[in-house]
Design an enzyme around this catalytic site. Structure first.
Site, PDB file in Angstrom:
ATOM      1  N   GLY A 187       0.812  -1.213   0.000  1.00 41.35           N
ATOM      2  CA  GLY A 187       0.000   0.000   0.000  1.00 41.35           C
ATOM      3  C   GLY A 187       0.841   1.256   0.000  1.00 41.35           C
ATOM      4  O   GLY A 187       0.500   2.255   0.638  1.00 41.35           O
ATOM      5  N   ALA A 188       1.934   1.241  -0.773  1.00 39.03           N
ATOM      6  CA  ALA A 188       2.931   2.311  -0.697  1.00 39.03           C
ATOM      7  C   ALA A 188       2.610   3.521  -1.556  1.00 39.03           C
ATOM      8  O   ALA A 188       3.401   4.462  -1.597  1.00 39.03           O
ATOM      9  CB  ALA A 188       4.302   1.760  -1.090  1.00 39.03           C
ATOM     10  N   ASN A 189       1.477   3.524  -2.225  1.00 42.06           N
ATOM     11  CA  ASN A 189       1.161   4.656  -3.095  1.00 42.06           C
ATOM     12  C   ASN A 189       0.269   5.701  -2.438  1.00 42.06           C
ATOM     13  O   ASN A 189       0.026   6.752  -3.014  1.00 42.06           O
ATOM     14  CB  ASN A 189       0.477   4.168  -4.380  1.00 42.06           C
ATOM     15  CG  ASN A 189      -0.875   3.523  -4.099  1.00 42.06           C
ATOM     16  OD1 ASN A 189      -0.919   2.421  -3.561  1.00 42.06           O
ATOM     17  ND2 ASN A 189      -1.971   4.179  -4.443  1.00 42.06           N
ATOM     18  N   THR A 190      -0.196   5.433  -1.222  1.00 38.65           N
ATOM     19  CA  THR A 190      -1.155   6.347  -0.603  1.00 38.65           C
ATOM     20  C   THR A 190      -1.065   6.266   0.914  1.00 38.65           C
ATOM     21  O   THR A 190      -0.357   5.406   1.466  1.00 38.65           O
ATOM     22  CB  THR A 190      -2.587   6.009  -1.065  1.00 38.65           C
ATOM     23  OG1 THR A 190      -3.488   7.013  -0.611  1.00 38.65           O
ATOM     24  CG2 THR A 190      -3.035   4.659  -0.529  1.00 38.65           C
ATOM     25  N   GLY A 234       1.616   4.837   3.749  1.00 42.71           N
ATOM     26  CA  GLY A 234       2.538   3.987   3.009  1.00 42.71           C
ATOM     27  C   GLY A 234       3.514   4.774   2.167  1.00 42.71           C
ATOM     28  O   GLY A 234       4.707   4.432   2.098  1.00 42.71           O
ATOM     29  N   SER A 283      -3.507  -0.736  14.939  1.00 45.65           N
ATOM     30  CA  SER A 283      -4.214   0.472  15.363  1.00 45.65           C
ATOM     31  C   SER A 283      -4.776   0.234  16.750  1.00 45.65           C
ATOM     32  O   SER A 283      -5.052  -0.909  17.139  1.00 45.65           O
ATOM     33  CB  SER A 283      -5.360   0.787  14.392  1.00 45.65           C
ATOM     34  OG  SER A 283      -6.245   1.736  14.944  1.00 45.65           O
ATOM     35  N   TYR A 341     -13.564  -3.536  11.183  1.00 45.72           N
ATOM     36  CA  TYR A 341     -12.223  -2.939  11.127  1.00 45.72           C
ATOM     37  C   TYR A 341     -11.451  -3.237  12.411  1.00 45.72           C
ATOM     38  O   TYR A 341     -10.285  -3.630  12.372  1.00 45.72           O
ATOM     39  CB  TYR A 341     -12.334  -1.434  10.915  1.00 45.72           C
ATOM     40  CG  TYR A 341     -11.002  -0.730  10.815  1.00 45.72           C
ATOM     41  CD1 TYR A 341     -10.194  -0.893   9.691  1.00 45.72           C
ATOM     42  CD2 TYR A 341     -10.554   0.114  11.836  1.00 45.72           C
ATOM     43  CE1 TYR A 341      -8.973  -0.240   9.586  1.00 45.72           C
ATOM     44  CE2 TYR A 341      -9.342   0.772  11.739  1.00 45.72           C
ATOM     45  CZ  TYR A 341      -8.552   0.589  10.611  1.00 45.72           C
ATOM     46  OH  TYR A 341      -7.338   1.234  10.516  1.00 45.72           O
TER      47      TYR A 341
END
Length: 276
Positions: free
Chosen positions: A8-11, A14, A133, A158
């Site tokens: 998830g490194a594009n947003t 991340g 979290s 979640y």
């Protein structure tokens, strides 16, 4: 050169996590579901960090076939940051039929880590960082209703997935230590951060006003991935402090059962640390 994989490194957190690791001289693999967004993120990092060694590779954690395909082509990895996640969504399932938040946030990362474990163990001082979290404190695990057929709620689902993240990180560290392996597993809490998870409808306004930036939210992940002071089994908070997990997250019984169920559901067995 050490290599890090960030899912998830594009947003969200991340991207700044990946950028910070690149700035520290690591080769960084951006594991992203969208190839185009991943390539754009790689270009952004190169612009911000001249000489950065970054590469995009496609990974869909909601599809175990994609997880296997990704892992097959990984030749080296020293740091794995299990960062990607979905949250507060309508009821959906993964390609393999798992409730989506459980399937992506936990099962996808469980499978990815297990498939990469032989490569990780070739590294001196390998690390696995799992972004959890404090939402885990509201999580409840009913192994008789993993699909949530008895009732689905966005936040409770979640919280359950984040509890699974906590249990997984702790159990991975315990098993690695029992096996005498050079592997550190830690969990992190970024704090309330303005990521895509919160940018939906009315929550977008709240995100803009009340939540911290992704850059600040990434600090716990960056610290967990790089600091020599980090020890296995820790739960690291947004101020880089050691936090105390909930009683459920500290349960050896829950962790062991979740591990066994995850192995059965994904078909991924951690042979190097399997309890026989």
């Amino acid at each position: 050169m050490r290599t890090a994989i960030v899912t998830g490194a594009n947003t969200g957190i991340g991207l700044p996590t990946a950028q910070a690791l690149a700035a520290q001289g690591l080769r960084v693999v951006l594991a992203t579901r969208s190839r185009d967004k991943g390539l754009a993120a790689a270009e952004a990092i190169r612009s911000a960090v001249p000489g950065a060694d970054v590469e995009q590779r496609t990974l869909d954690l909601a599809d175990l076939a994609s997880v296997h395909s990704f892992a097959e082509d990984v030749g080296t990895v020293d740091v794995l940051v299990n960062n990607a996640g979905v949250g507060m969504i309508a009821p959906q399932t993964t390609r393999d039929g798992f409730e989506l938040q459980f399937g992506v946030n936990h099962l996808g990362h469980y499978a990815l880590t297990g498939l990469l474990l032989p490569v990780l163990l070739k590294s001196q001082g390998a690390r696995v960082v799992t972004v959890a979290s404090d939402a885990h404190k509201s999580g409840r695990l009913d192994f008789d209703d993993l699909p949530l057929n008895k009732g689905y709620a966005k936040m409770s689902s979640y919280g359950r997935s984040k509890l699974c993240n906590m249990l997984f990180a702790a159990e991975l560290d315990r098993r690695a230590r029992r096996a005498g392996l050079d592997l550190v597993s830690v969990a992190t809490h970024p704090g309330a951060t303005a990521t895509d998870i919160f940018k939906m409808g009315r929550l977008q306004w709240v995100a803009g006003l009340l939540l911290k930036s992704p850059e600040k939210g990434a600090l716990s992940s960056i610290h967990a991935a790089t600091s020599p002071s980090v020890r296995g089994g820790e739960y690291i908070g947004p101020k880089l402090q050691r936090l105390t997990p909930s009683a459920a997250a500290r349960s050896q019984e829950l962790a062991t059962r979740l591990w066994d169920v995850s192995e059965q559901l994904t078909g991924v067995r951690y042979e190097q640390i399997a309890e026989r």
